[in-house]
Write a protein that holds these residues in place. Structure first.
Motif, PDB file in Angstrom:
ATOM      1  N   THR A  26       0.673  -1.236   0.049  1.00 55.06           N
ATOM      2  CA  THR A  26       0.051  -0.132   0.148  1.00 55.06           C
ATOM      3  C   THR A  26       0.945   1.295   0.008  1.00 55.06           C
ATOM      4  N   PRO A  27       0.553   2.133  -0.757  1.00 56.85           N
ATOM      5  CA  PRO A  27       1.412   3.289  -0.993  1.00 56.85           C
ATOM      6  C   PRO A  27       1.104   4.492   0.180  1.00 56.85           C
ATOM      7  N   LEU A  29      -0.248   7.323   2.116  1.00 52.81           N
ATOM      8  CA  LEU A  29      -1.473   8.323   1.889  1.00 52.81           C
ATOM      9  C   LEU A  29      -1.136   9.780   2.084  1.00 52.81           C
ATOM     10  N   GLU A  40      -3.184   8.776  -2.927  1.00 57.26           N
ATOM     11  CA  GLU A  40      -1.887   8.258  -2.962  1.00 57.26           C
ATOM     12  C   GLU A  40      -1.026   9.472  -3.131  1.00 57.26           C
ATOM     13  N   LYS A  41       0.045   9.437  -2.195  1.00 60.66           N
ATOM     14  CA  LYS A  41       0.737  10.903  -2.392  1.00 60.66           C
ATOM     15  C   LYS A  41       1.422  10.901  -3.255  1.00 60.66           C
ATOM     16  N   LYS A  42       2.112   9.614  -3.901  1.00 61.04           N
ATOM     17  CA  LYS A  42       2.888   9.860  -5.251  1.00 61.04           C
ATOM     18  C   LYS A  42       2.060  10.313  -6.506  1.00 61.04           C
ATOM     19  N   SER A  43       1.135   9.723  -6.484  1.00 62.64           N
ATOM     20  CA  SER A  43       0.215   9.785  -7.883  1.00 62.64           C
ATOM     21  C   SER A  43      -0.823  11.135  -7.562  1.00 62.64           C
ATOM     22  N   VAL A  47      -8.099   7.396  -3.051  1.00 64.38           N
ATOM     23  CA  VAL A  47      -7.897   6.068  -2.657  1.00 64.38           C
ATOM     24  C   VAL A  47      -9.450   5.726  -2.236  1.00 64.38           C
TER      25      VAL A  47
END
Length: 122
Positions: A26-27, A29, A40-43, A47
């Motif tokens: 899980t990425p 948050l 998702e913090k990166k994308s 969620v």
């Protein structure tokens, strides 16, 4: 029994504690810019949270907890909500003999019980 403010804050926070780590992949948050949903913090993608409630999860043995979490992850759940313990069961002990709350009025967190809770969250 008088229940203090700290007890209710902890109770409410843990009542909605999301064990996002059910899936190790899980990425991280974040919160959307408008504060309305998780991303998702990166994308930056929203969620979807599929949650299950296991309010007394902390009362179980670790082997039972592992089995439960594996089952939930296998069924697509990405969030588990649980509490340390419910009032009026504040005096009850978990499978390892640890009460969630201590003190004369059972409203103080028991630090030794939090080791077990940390196991669940990790």
């Amino acid at each position: 029994m008088v229940i203090n403010k700290e007890f209710w804050i902890v109770y409410l926070l843990l009542g909605v504690l999301s064990v996002w780590a059910v899936n190790a992949a899980t990425p991280p948050l974040g919160i959307s810019a408008d504060g309305r949903y998780f991303i998702e913090k990166k994308s930056g993608k929203p969620v979807f949270i599929l949650a299950d409630t296991a309010w007394n999860l902390a009362a179980l043995e670790r082997e039972e907890i592992d089995l439960y979490l594996q089952n939930r992850a296998g069924n697509g759940f990405n969030t588990i909500m649980f509490t340390l313990n419910f009032y009026p069961q504040a005096k009850a002990e978990n499978a390892y003999g640890e009460a969630a709350y201590v003190g004369k009025d059972h409203t103080q967190l028991n630090p030794s019980n939090l080791v077990h809770v940390d196991y669940i969250v990790e």
